[in-house]
Design a protein around this motif. Structure first.
Motif, PDB file in Angstrom:
ATOM      1  N   TYR A   1      -1.511   5.179  -7.267  1.00 56.06           N
ATOM      2  CA  TYR A   1      -1.007   4.742  -5.960  1.00 56.06           C
ATOM      3  C   TYR A   1      -1.989   3.778  -5.312  1.00 56.06           C
ATOM      4  O   TYR A   1      -3.184   4.062  -5.221  1.00 56.06           O
ATOM      5  CB  TYR A   1      -0.754   5.960  -5.067  1.00 56.06           C
ATOM      6  CG  TYR A   1       0.361   6.800  -5.641  1.00 56.06           C
ATOM      7  CD1 TYR A   1       1.689   6.494  -5.362  1.00 56.06           C
ATOM      8  CD2 TYR A   1       0.093   7.855  -6.507  1.00 56.06           C
ATOM      9  CE1 TYR A   1       2.719   7.235  -5.917  1.00 56.06           C
ATOM     10  CE2 TYR A   1       1.116   8.599  -7.063  1.00 56.06           C
ATOM     11  CZ  TYR A   1       2.427   8.278  -6.766  1.00 56.06           C
ATOM     12  OH  TYR A   1       3.446   9.006  -7.330  1.00 56.06           O
TER      13      TYR A   1
ATOM     14  N   ILE B   1       0.850  -1.199   0.000  1.00 58.53           N
ATOM     15  CA  ILE B   1       0.000   0.000   0.000  1.00 58.53           C
ATOM     16  C   ILE B   1       0.884   1.247   0.000  1.00 58.53           C
ATOM     17  O   ILE B   1       1.890   1.308   0.696  1.00 58.53           O
ATOM     18  CB  ILE B   1      -0.945  -0.018   1.207  1.00 58.53           C
ATOM     19  CG1 ILE B   1      -1.942  -1.141   1.006  1.00 58.53           C
ATOM     20  CG2 ILE B   1      -1.618   1.325   1.415  1.00 58.53           C
ATOM     21  CD1 ILE B   1      -2.994  -1.276   2.029  1.00 58.53           C
ATOM     22  N   GLY B   2       0.494   2.227  -0.826  1.00 62.91           N
ATOM     23  CA  GLY B   2       1.254   3.467  -0.962  1.00 62.91           C
ATOM     24  C   GLY B   2       2.220   3.451  -2.132  1.00 62.91           C
ATOM     25  O   GLY B   2       2.732   4.486  -2.531  1.00 62.91           O
ATOM     26  N   THR B   3       2.453   2.283  -2.704  1.00 60.80           N
ATOM     27  CA  THR B   3       3.357   2.143  -3.836  1.00 60.80           C
ATOM     28  C   THR B   3       2.660   2.598  -5.114  1.00 60.80           C
ATOM     29  O   THR B   3       1.468   2.397  -5.280  1.00 60.80           O
ATOM     30  CB  THR B   3       3.773   0.660  -3.997  1.00 60.80           C
ATOM     31  OG1 THR B   3       4.333   0.203  -2.781  1.00 60.80           O
ATOM     32  CG2 THR B   3       4.745   0.464  -5.126  1.00 60.80           C
ATOM     33  N   ARG B   4       3.415   3.192  -6.036  1.00 58.90           N
ATOM     34  CA  ARG B   4       2.866   3.522  -7.363  1.00 58.90           C
ATOM     35  C   ARG B   4       2.845   2.230  -8.161  1.00 58.90           C
ATOM     36  O   ARG B   4       3.846   1.516  -8.255  1.00 58.90           O
ATOM     37  CB  ARG B   4       3.725   4.571  -8.050  1.00 58.90           C
ATOM     38  CG  ARG B   4       3.106   5.068  -9.351  1.00 58.90           C
ATOM     39  CD  ARG B   4       3.801   6.345  -9.803  1.00 58.90           C
ATOM     40  NE  ARG B   4       3.157   6.895 -10.965  1.00 58.90           N
ATOM     41  CZ  ARG B   4       3.622   6.781 -12.209  1.00 58.90           C
ATOM     42  NH1 ARG B   4       4.755   6.142 -12.429  1.00 58.90           N
ATOM     43  NH2 ARG B   4       2.968   7.314 -13.214  1.00 58.90           N
TER      44      ARG B   4
ATOM     45  N   LEU C   1      -4.086   2.162  -2.720  1.00 64.82           N
ATOM     46  CA  LEU C   1      -4.677   2.629  -1.464  1.00 64.82           C
ATOM     47  C   LEU C   1      -5.132   1.476  -0.587  1.00 64.82           C
ATOM     48  O   LEU C   1      -5.001   1.533   0.637  1.00 64.82           O
ATOM     49  CB  LEU C   1      -5.884   3.523  -1.747  1.00 64.82           C
ATOM     50  CG  LEU C   1      -5.645   4.813  -2.511  1.00 64.82           C
ATOM     51  CD1 LEU C   1      -6.966   5.525  -2.765  1.00 64.82           C
ATOM     52  CD2 LEU C   1      -4.688   5.707  -1.743  1.00 64.82           C
TER      53      LEU C   1
ATOM     54  N   SER D   1       4.785  -2.860  -9.388  1.00 69.32           N
ATOM     55  CA  SER D   1       5.231  -1.537  -8.970  1.00 69.32           C
ATOM     56  C   SER D   1       5.859  -0.845 -10.172  1.00 69.32           C
ATOM     57  O   SER D   1       6.462  -1.495 -11.026  1.00 69.32           O
ATOM     58  CB  SER D   1       6.276  -1.647  -7.867  1.00 69.32           C
ATOM     59  OG  SER D   1       5.728  -2.293  -6.751  1.00 69.32           O
TER      60      SER D   1
ATOM     61  N   GLU E   1      -5.529   5.017  -6.536  1.00 70.14           N
ATOM     62  CA  GLU E   1      -5.797   6.439  -6.747  1.00 70.14           C
ATOM     63  C   GLU E   1      -5.077   6.868  -8.024  1.00 70.14           C
ATOM     64  O   GLU E   1      -3.851   6.927  -8.061  1.00 70.14           O
ATOM     65  CB  GLU E   1      -5.316   7.271  -5.567  1.00 70.14           C
ATOM     66  CG  GLU E   1      -5.645   8.735  -5.728  1.00 70.14           C
ATOM     67  CD  GLU E   1      -5.249   9.556  -4.508  1.00 70.14           C
ATOM     68  OE1 GLU E   1      -5.716  10.697  -4.422  1.00 70.14           O
ATOM     69  OE2 GLU E   1      -4.485   9.061  -3.662  1.00 70.14           O
TER      70      GLU E   1
END
Length: 92
Positions: free
Chosen positions: A39, A11-14, A41, A69, A51
């Motif tokens: 990203y 989570i939070g990774t592009r 979420l 990723s 997102e």
């Protein structure tokens, strides 16, 4: 939950996630897949949320075919580019 065939990013990774569209969601040219780039979420037992520039995309886990990723986006270029001083649009 079904076994994972590929590890999903943190989570939070592009990420980019490719997923199957429902028959009533097919693209204008009959595309059966779509990509969500943004990203990560949420990643749950039933769905993932990404997102993107266009908003949050919810994707059913069973529809995901690929996920990986990706590096950060490149820096934005200035609008209009750079003009030379001898550009015909310059006013003297």
């Amino acid at each position: 939950m079904e076994p994972e065939f590929f590890p999903l990013p943190v989570i939070g990774t592009r990420v980019v996630i490719r997923y199957r569209l429902e028959p009533d969601e097919l693209g204008t040219h009959g595309e059966q897949f779509s990509d969500a780039l943004g990203y990560l979420l949420v990643i749950g037992d039933t769905h993932a949320e990404v997102e993107t520039r266009g908003g949050i995309v919810a994707i059913e886990r069973s529809a995901i075919t690929h996920a990986k990723s990706v590096p950060p986006p490149p820096p934005r270029r200035p609008r209009g580019g750079v003009r030379s001083p001898s550009s015909p649009h310059d006013v003297i």
